[in-house]
Design a protein around this motif. Structure first.
Motif, mmCIF file in Angstrom:
data_model
loop_
_atom_site.group_PDB
_atom_site.id
_atom_site.type_symbol
_atom_site.label_atom_id
_atom_site.label_comp_id
_atom_site.label_asym_id
_atom_site.label_seq_id
_atom_site.Cartn_x
_atom_site.Cartn_y
_atom_site.Cartn_z
ATOM 1 N N SER A 1 -33.557 3.599 12.711
ATOM 2 C CA SER A 1 -33.976 2.396 13.437
ATOM 3 C C SER A 1 -34.007 2.644 14.942
ATOM 4 N N LYS B 1 -41.080 -4.435 16.137
ATOM 5 C CA LYS B 1 -39.999 -5.339 15.748
ATOM 6 C C LYS B 1 -40.003 -5.602 14.248
ATOM 7 N N SER B 2 -41.188 -5.746 13.674
ATOM 8 C CA SER B 2 -41.304 -6.012 12.241
ATOM 9 C C SER B 2 -40.762 -4.844 11.414
ATOM 10 N N LYS C 1 -36.904 -4.530 11.547
ATOM 11 C CA LYS C 1 -36.209 -5.429 10.611
ATOM 12 C C LYS C 1 -36.261 -4.882 9.188
ATOM 13 N N GLN C 2 -37.410 -4.326 8.807
ATOM 14 C CA GLN C 2 -37.544 -3.747 7.468
ATOM 15 C C GLN C 2 -36.595 -2.564 7.291
ATOM 16 N N GLN D 1 -33.765 -2.041 8.835
ATOM 17 C CA GLN D 1 -32.403 -2.548 8.740
ATOM 18 C C GLN D 1 -32.120 -3.088 7.337
ATOM 19 N N LYS D 2 -33.106 -3.774 6.770
ATOM 20 C CA LYS D 2 -32.951 -4.339 5.423
ATOM 21 C C LYS D 2 -32.825 -3.240 4.372
#
Length: 450
Positions: free
Chosen positions: A165, A206-207, A210-211, A213-214
């Motif tokens: 990330s 940013k999108s 987040k993916q 991190q998930k």
């Protein structure tokens, strides 16, 4: 003396880690034998080079095959123990006063012969308790190996992408600077397009962040599930055959469920956006490059070095293992010390390739590139069924789709910089910052076929 034989025999069939009867036995270099599952856990917790838990002799390998002879002897001992267990009063049928030697697979219970032929059980699947114990213990061993392998694969992916990330966002920020540098010499009317390009880049960055991190959270959760299931099976496998048969049935569906939907190692990619007027500008500086070709197998390690670069925690590691590919090195007949030059190279004829420039002084008179230092290359490598892009000086991942057809190279000696272009998409792949080199450079192209 005769009375000591069974006890001595049993001792030889005992795992020296768990002190239980061996299951899926392996014998290591020094001659000591252990349960496969016990030794794996022991070596992992030790966090030191693999060695024997008993004599401390280093082990030359870690992947051992099952000792078939020892496994057969363990099976004989287990069957003898099982027969002794079934002959006890506890396993006598209360109705027919016969030993329960039949295992009912439908309701997972022990039956005597007469009960198995009764109206209640006659339509069920039956087998002898001995056969069932052997079959389910073998299934247990296979599931444990599978759980361990998936757990290790999951852990390797977590280690490799421990800071993915962070590196992704750094990559996005660098591309913002690249976009500004690319649009700067173009017509002022494209400023609106430049702004849209930057906004789109930030949104995508940013999108994807987040993916990532998930997915990482899912990988951590899956690792916990796999290890808990493994430890549960490890405990079950050391129980008696009767206990194993009665308990394992409700575990099998859970074992299969926990191995489904394994989180895949993420491969974030930046969407390539065409830059209006880019190719028209670059083609004004187009030159024809003549390459000199020579095959070499030993003096260039580029592909192997790139494949072995991994993010492990907070550091990088580069393997020194030699490669096994045939490499075709090509370099330009002329070097450049001034001006602006643009050329294109076809790259879709090989899955491994590198294109760019190298320092002229690093090429011997024989034409062999002796080191990868001072090479500014875009590198494509194939690992399994995946392609990844990297740039050298230093070796860094490029989170962008693999170009198809041609790669353009724009050498701007005035600013001491160089850019790589995806010709088909009319977009920038990467741009080295100004002042990156001050020495003569020579066009370079490199392919490898395994």
């Amino acid at each position: 003396m005769d009375m000591d034989i069974p006890q001595a025999f049993q001792k030889e069939l005992t795992c020296l880690i768990c002190l239980n009867c061996l299951m899926d036995p392996i014998t290591i270099d020094c001659g000591h034998s252990f349960c496969w599952s016990c030794l794996r856990v022991y070596w992992e917790k030790a966090e030191t080079p693999a060695c024997c838990p008993v004599c401390r002799q280093p082990s030359q390998q870690t992947d051992y095959k099952t000792n078939i002879l020892l496994k057969s002897l363990v099976s004989v001992a287990r069957k003898a123990s099982l027969r002794q267990c079934l002959s006890s009063e506890e396993h006598m049928c209360g109705t027919h006063k016969e030993t329960k030697k039949i295992f009912c697979e439908d309701n997972r219970s022990l039956l005597c012969l007469l009960c198995s032929e009764s109206q209640e059980h006659e339509a069920h699947s039956h087998c002898s308790v001995e056969e069932a114990a052997e079959e389910y213990r073998e299934k247990l061993c296979k599931h444990m190996r599978s759980l361990w392998e998936k757990s290790q694969e999951n852990q390797r992916n977590l280690d490799k992408d421990g800071r993915l990330s962070f590196h992704w966002m750094c990559y996005v920020y660098k591309h913002e600077d690249i976009i500004r540098a690319v649009y700067q010499p173009l017509h002022p009317s494209l400023r609106k397009e430049e702004k849209q390009h930057l906004e789109s880049l930030k949104k995508q960055g940013k999108s994807v962040f987040k993916q990532l991190q998930k997915i990482r959270a899912e990988m951590v959760e899956k690792r916990i599930q796999l290890r808990l299931m493994y430890e549960e099976l490890l405990e079950t496998c050391h129980k008696s055959d009767v206990e194993l048969l009665l308990e394992l049935g409700n575990k099998l569906p859970r074992i299969e469920l926990v191995q489904l939907h394994m989180p895949q190692r993420p491969q974030p990619k930046l969407s390539a956006r065409p830059v209006t007027g880019l190719m028209d500008r670059l083609n004004r500086f187009r030159v024809e490059i003549s390459f000199h070709n020579e095959v070499t197998n030993h003096n260039i390690r580029l592909f192997d070095d790139v494949r072995s670069v991994r993010y492990i925690h907070d550091s990088r590691y580069v393997s020194l293992n030699p490669g096994t590919s045939n490499y075709f090195a090509s370099w330009g007949t002329q070097d450049f010390t001034s001006g602006k030059h643009y050329w294109e190279v076809i790259v879709d004829r090989s899955w491994d390739w590198a294109v760019g420039v190298c320092r002229d002084s690093w090429i011997r008179k024989t034409g062999t590139l002796v080191e990868s230092k001072d090479t500014f290359l875009l590198v494509c490598v194939k690992e399994d069924d995946r392609y990844s892009l990297w740039t050298t000086a230093p070796i860094s991942p490029q989170f962008i789709a693999k170009p198809v057809g041609r790669v353009g190279v724009f050498l701007d000696w005035d600013s001491r910089s160089m850019s790589f272009v995806d010709v088909a998409r009319r977009s920038i792949i990467w741009r080295y910052p100004d002042g990156v080199f001050t020495f003569p450079v020579r066009p370079f192209f490199y392919t490898g076929h395994t």
